[in-house]
Motif scaffolding. Structure first.
Motif, short mmCIF file in Angstrom:
data_model
loop_
_atom_site.label_atom_id
_atom_site.label_comp_id
_atom_site.label_asym_id
_atom_site.label_seq_id
_atom_site.Cartn_x
_atom_site.Cartn_y
_atom_site.Cartn_z
N VAL A 8 104.54 -49.97 -63.98
CA VAL A 8 104.71 -50.49 -65.33
C VAL A 8 104.46 -49.35 -66.30
O VAL A 8 103.89 -48.31 -65.93
CB VAL A 8 103.75 -51.68 -65.61
N ALA A 9 104.89 -49.52 -67.54
CA ALA A 9 104.78 -48.45 -68.53
C ALA A 9 103.35 -47.94 -68.66
O ALA A 9 103.12 -46.73 -68.79
CB ALA A 9 105.32 -48.92 -69.87
N ALA A 10 102.37 -48.83 -68.62
CA ALA A 10 100.96 -48.41 -68.78
C ALA A 10 100.54 -47.44 -67.69
O ALA A 10 99.78 -46.50 -67.93
CB ALA A 10 100.05 -49.63 -68.79
N ARG A 53 104.27 -41.97 -75.30
CA ARG A 53 104.01 -43.27 -74.69
C ARG A 53 105.32 -43.87 -74.22
O ARG A 53 106.31 -43.87 -74.95
CB ARG A 53 103.38 -44.23 -75.70
N VAL A 54 105.31 -44.38 -73.01
CA VAL A 54 106.45 -45.13 -72.48
C VAL A 54 106.20 -46.59 -72.84
O VAL A 54 105.21 -47.17 -72.41
CB VAL A 54 106.59 -44.96 -70.96
N ASN A 100 99.21 -43.39 -68.32
CA ASN A 100 97.95 -42.84 -67.84
C ASN A 100 98.13 -41.48 -67.17
O ASN A 100 97.16 -40.76 -66.97
CB ASN A 100 97.26 -43.80 -66.86
N ARG A 101 99.35 -41.14 -66.82
CA ARG A 101 99.62 -39.89 -66.11
C ARG A 101 100.27 -38.82 -66.98
O ARG A 101 100.54 -37.73 -66.54
CB ARG A 101 100.48 -40.17 -64.89
N ILE A 102 100.57 -39.16 -68.24
CA ILE A 102 101.21 -38.20 -69.14
C ILE A 102 100.13 -37.37 -69.82
O ILE A 102 99.19 -37.92 -70.40
CB ILE A 102 102.07 -38.94 -70.19
#
Length: 134
Positions: free
Chosen positions: A25-27, A115-116, A31-33
């Motif tokens: 999911v986008a969240a 942010r995605v 968290n990895r960006i």
């Protein structure tokens, strides 16, 4: 003059998102960006997202935020997310509309993050390139 202009360019984000993105999911992706800490004062002049793998449907949505207080508060720099709705490889980002002209600028020490906010139905790999000029 062209050579000097090129030395004034800085990569803010230049990354490829690969793997089984449709299983996240986008969240999880957010968290990895990494968060970018500006080494100098500059202005964002390019925001390009490109699909590297075909998708079946849906919309990839990307936002960029800035923090001037070391990540305590974040402000969106776009009036809405950059949207990629194409289902073929090479579909590039939609329109980038800034909240206002000064929002494109940042100062040394400011933080920037991507942010995605939305993924395509079978999200494949994509590349994101954001750069600025001093």
């Amino acid at each position: 003059i062209e050579a000097l202009k090129q030395t004034a360019s800085i990569d803010i984000f230049n990354m490829t998102f690969t793997g089984y993105l449709n299983q996240y999911v986008a969240a999880d992706l957010n968290n990895r960006i990494p968060v970018y800490r500006a080494p100098v004062d500059a202005t964002i002049v390019s925001f390009v997202a490109t699909l590297l793998s075909a998708s079946t449907s849906g919309t990839l949505e990307l936002e960029i935020d800035k923090s001037i207080d070391d990540g305590v508060n974040w402000s969106p720099l776009l009036t809405g997310p950059v949207q990629l709705t194409g289902t073929s490889v090479g579909s590039q980002s939609g329109a980038v509309t800034w909240v206002d002209v000064p929002s494109q600028s940042f100062n040394q020490g400011d933080l920037l993050r991507v942010r995605v906010t939305g993924l395509q139905a079978s999200q494949g790999s994509f590349h994101l390139s954001i750069y600025g000029e001093v």
